[in-house]
Write an enzyme that holds these catalytic residues in place. Sequence first.
Site, PDB file in Angstrom:
ATOM      1  N   ASN A   1     -46.880 -61.818   0.132  1.00 46.47           N
ATOM      2  CA  ASN A   1     -45.518 -62.087   0.568  1.00 46.47           C
ATOM      3  C   ASN A   1     -45.157 -61.113   1.685  1.00 46.47           C
ATOM      4  OD1 ASN A   1     -42.390 -61.605   0.366  1.00 46.47           O
ATOM      5  ND2 ASN A   1     -42.748 -63.553  -0.659  1.00 46.47           N
TER       6      ASN A   1
ATOM      7  N   CYS B   1     -35.129 -62.654   5.075  1.00 42.32           N
ATOM      8  CA  CYS B   1     -34.769 -61.288   5.456  1.00 42.32           C
ATOM      9  C   CYS B   1     -33.749 -61.312   6.595  1.00 42.32           C
ATOM     10  CB  CYS B   1     -35.998 -60.514   5.913  1.00 42.32           C
ATOM     11  SG  CYS B   1     -37.324 -60.482   4.704  1.00 42.32           S
TER      12      CYS B   1
ATOM     13  N   GLY C   1     -32.570 -67.721 -11.819  1.00 46.74           N
ATOM     14  CA  GLY C   1     -32.600 -67.987 -13.247  1.00 46.74           C
ATOM     15  C   GLY C   1     -32.423 -69.462 -13.558  1.00 46.74           C
TER      16      GLY C   1
ATOM     17  N   GLY D   1     -37.637 -71.531  -8.705  1.00 42.74           N
ATOM     18  CA  GLY D   1     -36.218 -71.501  -9.048  1.00 42.74           C
ATOM     19  C   GLY D   1     -35.926 -71.951 -10.461  1.00 42.74           C
ATOM     20  N   GLY D   2     -35.748 -71.000 -11.376  1.00 42.04           N
ATOM     21  CA  GLY D   2     -35.301 -71.317 -12.720  1.00 42.04           C
ATOM     22  C   GLY D   2     -36.351 -71.872 -13.656  1.00 42.04           C
TER      23      GLY D   2
END
Length: 304
Positions: free
Chosen positions: A100, A131, A218, A244-245
Amino acid sequence: MVDTRVSLCGIEMDNPVMAASGTFGYGYEFAELYDINCLGSFSFKGTTAEARFGNPTPRIAECSEGLLNSVGLQNPGVEKVISEELPKLSKVFDKKVMANVCGFSADEYAYVTEKLDSCDRIGWFEINISCPNVHNGGMAFGTDRNAAGEIVRKVRKKTDKPLIIKLSPNVTNISEMAKACEAEGADGISLINTLLGMRIDLRSGRPVLANRMGGFSGPAVFPVAVRMVWQVYEAVDIPVVGIGGISKAEDVIEMMMAGATAVEIGSANMVNPYVCRDIVKALPDTMRKYGIKNLKEIIGGAHE
């Protein structure tokens, strides 16, 4: 017998389950708990040119069905990642890993990628364009298609390895961002990164996070992530990594039906450090439950 294998940008994986950057360190920390070779792979901690301590504390806040973080890309810098972190990882992980890459200018992204390119352990680059662009008032690269395109263009010149661009959900049109990255040479798209959120302490009347706002992740963001994976799958001709989640095997299958070739598990690692292992273990039985013999065959299946 079910087949959990997938191929991400030409690299074969035993299964589609990866740990997300920022939640799994450099891997060897979790290797003290279980054999991390059970994973398809993982994306290691976001890496910048120079070492970063990160944002002031407090930088984590709990929320219903998720959490806020404003860690601020804390990492030892690319030179130490190469000289210290990756050698330690090689002792406990036999597969290709995802690097990453983060930065505060397009040139920094290119520099970090070039430095890491010679590391054999790295199979893919995940370019985190969420970023802040320090040359443009701190606005994230991932909210401007021209800025995103410039990063992909510059990084593309520094490596022949697959480039997977990690997109921010904090945009009006996620499909246009993905198409802009594809046009400049991206080999894949990963999404979503965190949603921008905030909590306020009722006693002090002040924001909980020292940085005021942070990234919300979450289980609560899962439907948003599924929607964006669906949209990007229809917009581009390159693979999508769903994030995502995700917290259980059923979530993996749902993401793949929406269009993901592989998935990354993030915040759930902070709640249960064994969650990635447990999902990998549960995946075959979950496939049998829904009559799925081969995971490759369900990618984007909900679009048909």
